[in-house]
Write an enzyme that holds these catalytic residues in place. Structure first.
Site, PDB file in Angstrom:
ATOM      1  N   GLN A  62       0.702  -1.222  -0.034  1.00 28.88           N
ATOM      2  CA  GLN A  62      -0.083   0.020  -0.149  1.00 28.88           C
ATOM      3  C   GLN A  62       0.755   1.253   0.111  1.00 28.88           C
ATOM      4  O   GLN A  62       0.525   2.135  -0.532  1.00 28.88           O
ATOM      5  CB  GLN A  62      -0.865  -0.032   1.168  1.00 28.88           C
ATOM      6  CG  GLN A  62      -1.936   1.183   1.361  1.00 28.88           C
ATOM      7  CD  GLN A  62      -2.614   0.936   2.305  1.00 28.88           C
ATOM      8  OE1 GLN A  62      -3.681   0.380   2.505  1.00 28.88           O
ATOM      9  NE2 GLN A  62      -2.252   1.842   3.440  1.00 28.88           N
ATOM     10  N   GLU A  72      -2.955   9.503  -0.955  1.00 26.90           N
ATOM     11  CA  GLU A  72      -2.288  10.040   0.009  1.00 26.90           C
ATOM     12  C   GLU A  72      -1.118  11.159  -0.624  1.00 26.90           C
ATOM     13  O   GLU A  72      -0.175  11.099   0.089  1.00 26.90           O
ATOM     14  CB  GLU A  72      -1.779   9.105   1.069  1.00 26.90           C
ATOM     15  CG  GLU A  72      -2.585   8.320   1.781  1.00 26.90           C
ATOM     16  CD  GLU A  72      -2.221   7.532   2.996  1.00 26.90           C
ATOM     17  OE1 GLU A  72      -0.969   7.806   3.156  1.00 26.90           O
ATOM     18  OE2 GLU A  72      -2.868   6.905   3.772  1.00 26.90           O
ATOM     19  N   ASP A  89      -0.916  -1.773  12.571  1.00 33.88           N
ATOM     20  CA  ASP A  89      -2.008  -0.746  12.408  1.00 33.88           C
ATOM     21  C   ASP A  89      -3.213  -1.298  12.228  1.00 33.88           C
ATOM     22  O   ASP A  89      -4.085  -1.317  13.390  1.00 33.88           O
ATOM     23  CB  ASP A  89      -1.806  -0.183  10.872  1.00 33.88           C
ATOM     24  CG  ASP A  89      -2.946   0.790  10.326  1.00 33.88           C
ATOM     25  OD1 ASP A  89      -3.694   1.049  11.245  1.00 33.88           O
ATOM     26  OD2 ASP A  89      -2.803   1.141   9.281  1.00 33.88           O
ATOM     27  N   LYS A  99      -4.030   6.065  15.314  1.00 34.41           N
ATOM     28  CA  LYS A  99      -5.108   6.777  14.643  1.00 34.41           C
ATOM     29  C   LYS A  99      -6.125   7.078  15.487  1.00 34.41           C
ATOM     30  O   LYS A  99      -7.099   6.095  15.871  1.00 34.41           O
ATOM     31  CB  LYS A  99      -5.604   5.939  13.296  1.00 34.41           C
ATOM     32  CG  LYS A  99      -4.574   5.819  12.022  1.00 34.41           C
ATOM     33  CD  LYS A  99      -5.122   4.605  11.200  1.00 34.41           C
ATOM     34  CE  LYS A  99      -4.276   4.714  10.009  1.00 34.41           C
ATOM     35  NZ  LYS A  99      -4.453   3.400   9.198  1.00 34.41           N
ATOM     36  N   ARG A 144      -5.318   9.266   8.070  1.00 33.43           N
ATOM     37  CA  ARG A 144      -6.024   8.540   7.216  1.00 33.43           C
ATOM     38  C   ARG A 144      -5.794   8.812   5.796  1.00 33.43           C
ATOM     39  O   ARG A 144      -5.679   9.800   5.373  1.00 33.43           O
ATOM     40  CB  ARG A 144      -7.667   8.330   7.540  1.00 33.43           C
ATOM     41  CG  ARG A 144      -7.703   8.018   9.074  1.00 33.43           C
ATOM     42  CD  ARG A 144      -7.370   6.723   9.846  1.00 33.43           C
ATOM     43  NE  ARG A 144      -7.604   5.505   8.813  1.00 33.43           N
ATOM     44  CZ  ARG A 144      -8.130   4.439   9.533  1.00 33.43           C
ATOM     45  NH1 ARG A 144      -8.645   4.765  10.729  1.00 33.43           N
ATOM     46  NH2 ARG A 144      -8.347   3.736   8.637  1.00 33.43           N
ATOM     47  N   SER A 145      -6.249   7.669   4.947  1.00 33.60           N
ATOM     48  CA  SER A 145      -6.239   8.009   3.409  1.00 33.60           C
ATOM     49  C   SER A 145      -7.330   8.954   2.988  1.00 33.60           C
ATOM     50  O   SER A 145      -7.035   9.711   2.107  1.00 33.60           O
ATOM     51  CB  SER A 145      -6.204   6.636   2.624  1.00 33.60           C
ATOM     52  OG  SER A 145      -7.386   5.903   3.133  1.00 33.60           O
ATOM     53  N   LYS A 198       2.971   9.771  10.342  1.00 26.86           N
ATOM     54  CA  LYS A 198       2.713   9.247   9.041  1.00 26.86           C
ATOM     55  C   LYS A 198       1.538  10.019   8.449  1.00 26.86           C
ATOM     56  O   LYS A 198       0.395   9.725   8.848  1.00 26.86           O
ATOM     57  CB  LYS A 198       2.805   7.772   8.944  1.00 26.86           C
ATOM     58  CG  LYS A 198       2.362   7.117   7.739  1.00 26.86           C
ATOM     59  CD  LYS A 198       2.106   5.740   8.143  1.00 26.86           C
ATOM     60  CE  LYS A 198       1.809   5.025   6.880  1.00 26.86           C
ATOM     61  NZ  LYS A 198       0.596   4.084   6.934  1.00 26.86           N
TER      62      LYS A 198
HETATM   63  P1  PGA Z   1      -6.169   4.021   5.826  1.00 34.01           P
HETATM   64  O1  PGA Z   1      -4.608   3.655   5.155  1.00 34.01           O
HETATM   65  O2  PGA Z   1      -6.593   5.146   6.272  1.00 34.01           O
HETATM   66  O3  PGA Z   1      -6.966   3.827   4.454  1.00 34.01           O
HETATM   67  O4  PGA Z   1      -6.684   2.931   6.826  1.00 34.01           O
HETATM   68  C1  PGA Z   1      -3.807   4.310   6.122  1.00 34.01           C
HETATM   69  C2  PGA Z   1      -3.030   3.237   6.529  1.00 34.01           C
HETATM   70  O5  PGA Z   1      -3.084   1.946   6.170  1.00 34.01           O
HETATM   71  O6  PGA Z   1      -1.653   3.616   7.389  1.00 34.01           O
HETATM   72 ZN    ZN Z   2      -1.507   1.087   7.456  1.00 38.67          ZN
END
Ligand code: PGA
Ligand code: ZN
Length: 446
Positions: free
Chosen positions: A176, A219, A326, A351, A380-381, A402
């Site tokens: 990802q 992102e 995560d 998060k 978040r994405s 991040k």
């Molecule tokens: P997400 O991705 O916000 O789509 O969960 C961010 C990540 O996986 O760190």
């Molecule tokens: Zn992640």
């Protein structure tokens, strides 16, 4: 002390153009605060559930009018009159009102927006920058901020997305996030400069190799259709070299595999080059990648339910590589405790909207820090133009952040806020150097 007079919420839109909730709290002295909920695409099963209008055709069922109704009918009357500086009291009241293990009654999106709006309103009332207020909340919660050498505050070292794959870029690649960490930077501003150079040269390299490098992924990173995951790693290493930087010494790599999202029936579908790997083969691949490339950090390298695999991987790699949970931990205290007890991972992604409230987020951070797990505060994405995450990272001395690439303003909102905070702190702030001492620094010569 100011008390809550009004709690409002509205539907706004996030960086993916999806509806999200914005909460606003006004106190009886006129001070106020606002916050929006971010939203993930590659979500963990254990994270707080979002409340969306799934039974309505409006906005494809992604609207948040039900959540607004819950704020109006349930949350606003219950919070009215509470002292704004009692964040724990406010958050506990929210949890009592929700009374479900996964926040499905009020929605994790509703709770995070209200909880952060309250923190903003309190900071406004106290006339403090948000990071100063959050720091005192963190201290009250028993979270002891990491000492920052001679400075008082630790600025987070950024882990910056360069190339995206998985659910954030139409599954062009399975991994990802391919990220860089400017591990030797002496200030946050210098870290940004290093990232700027590598990002620019990477774009040139991708374009000159015939890849589309004008479009950006969720992102902000490039989302080229490369042949395989290894090619993405190699082109980033080349970009680091061409920026007159030394991979391994000046800049190191990190991956977020988000492996739950290509895990089917016990197999990792890491096509095209590495098809259908079982857990043992996946662990071998991680060993090989971290031996061949200056990768110091792996996030979700195995699926969230592959606990046995995680345990084995931690035994093999945990002493020299940052292994971040995560989806695995979902900023959830029970899951973190269980994982720590099993010797799984050595770091956790934080998060706030996975947890729900600020108080729960701080509790997870405190627990992780006590156990010696590293903390990486993350966006978040699907995120918003707000910058409170930057304040949270500084307030807690998390050490790493991040938030994506250095394009797209929902990402820059956080980076630019860190630049402002660094300037305001002057000698009281210091950039964290988590890869300066703990892990053996990589040096590769090419
Ligand atoms: P997400 O991705 O916000 O789509 O969960 C961010 C990540 O996986 O760190
Ligand atoms: Zn992640």
């Amino acid at each position: 002390m100011a008390r809550i007079r009004e709690v409002r919420a509205r539907e706004v839109f996030d960086s993916r153009g999806q509806p999200t909730i914005e909460a606003e709290i006004v106190c009886d002295d006129g001070s106020s605060g606002r916050a929006m909920a971010p939203a993930g695409a590659s979500r963990g099963v254990a994270e707080a559930q979002e409340l969306r209008d799934h039974d309505s055709p409006r906005c494809n069922g992604r609207g948040v009018r039900q959540a607004l109704e819950r704020v109006r009918q349930i949350i606003a009357p219950a919070l009215r009159g509470l002292p704004i500086d009692d964040q724990v009291g406010i958050d506990l009241r929210l949890l009592e009102l929700d009374a479900t293990p996964n926040k499905r009654r009020l929605g994790g999106n509703t709770l995070v927006a209200i909880s952060l709006a309250a923190a903003h309103a309190a900071a406004h009332h106290l006339r403090l920058p948000l990071y100063v207020h959050l720091r005192s909340l963190a201290r009250q919660s028993g979270y002891c901020c990491l000492p920052a050498g001679n400075g008082d505050y630790l600025l987070p070292l950024p882990m910056v997305n360069m190339i995206s794959g998985g659910l954030h870029a139409g599954r062009n690649l399975q991994v990802q996030d391919f990220l860089i960490i400017p591990r030797q930077a002496r200030s946050f501003a210098e870290a940004m400069e290093i990232v700027y150079h590598v990002h620019r040269i990477l774009g040139q390299l991708l374009r000159s190799s015939g890849y589309e490098a004008y479009l950006v992924a969720d992102e902000g990173g490039y989302g080229p259709k490369l042949r395989n995951n290894e090619e993405a790693i190699e082109v980033i290493l080349q970009a680091i070299h061409r920026s007159d930087l030394h991979p391994g010494r000046d800049v190191v790599l990190a991956l977020d595999l988000a492996a739950s999202h290509f895990y089917r029936q016990g197999k990792y579908q890491l096509a095209p080059s590495n098809k259908d790997l079982d857990t043992a083969a996946m662990i071998e691949l991680m060993l090989s990648w971290t031996n061949h490339y200056p990768i110091v950090s792996l996030e979700d390298p195995l699926a969230e339910e592959d606990w046995q695999g995680w345990k084995l991987l931690t035994q093999k790699l945990g002493a020299r590589v940052q292994l971040i949970g995560d989806d695995l931990f979902a900023t959830n205290l029970c899951r973190l405790r269980w994982g720590m007890g099993q010797g799984i991972a050595n770091s956790i992604l934080i998060k706030p909207n996975q947890a729900g409230t600020l108080t729960e987020t701080l509790a997870v951070m405190r627990e992780a820090q006590r156990a010696g797990y590293r903390l990486i505060v993350s966006a978040r994405s699907g995120d918003t133009e707000e910058s409170w995450l930057a304040d949270l990272a500084v307030a807690t001395g998390a050490g790493q952040i991040k938030v994506g690439c250095i394009t797209r303003s929902e990402r820059l909102a956080k980076y630019n806020q860190l630049l402002r905070i660094e300037e305001a702190l002057g000698h009281q702030g210091q950039l964290a150097r988590p890869f300066g001492d703990l892990f053996e620094p990589w040096t590769i010569s090419q």
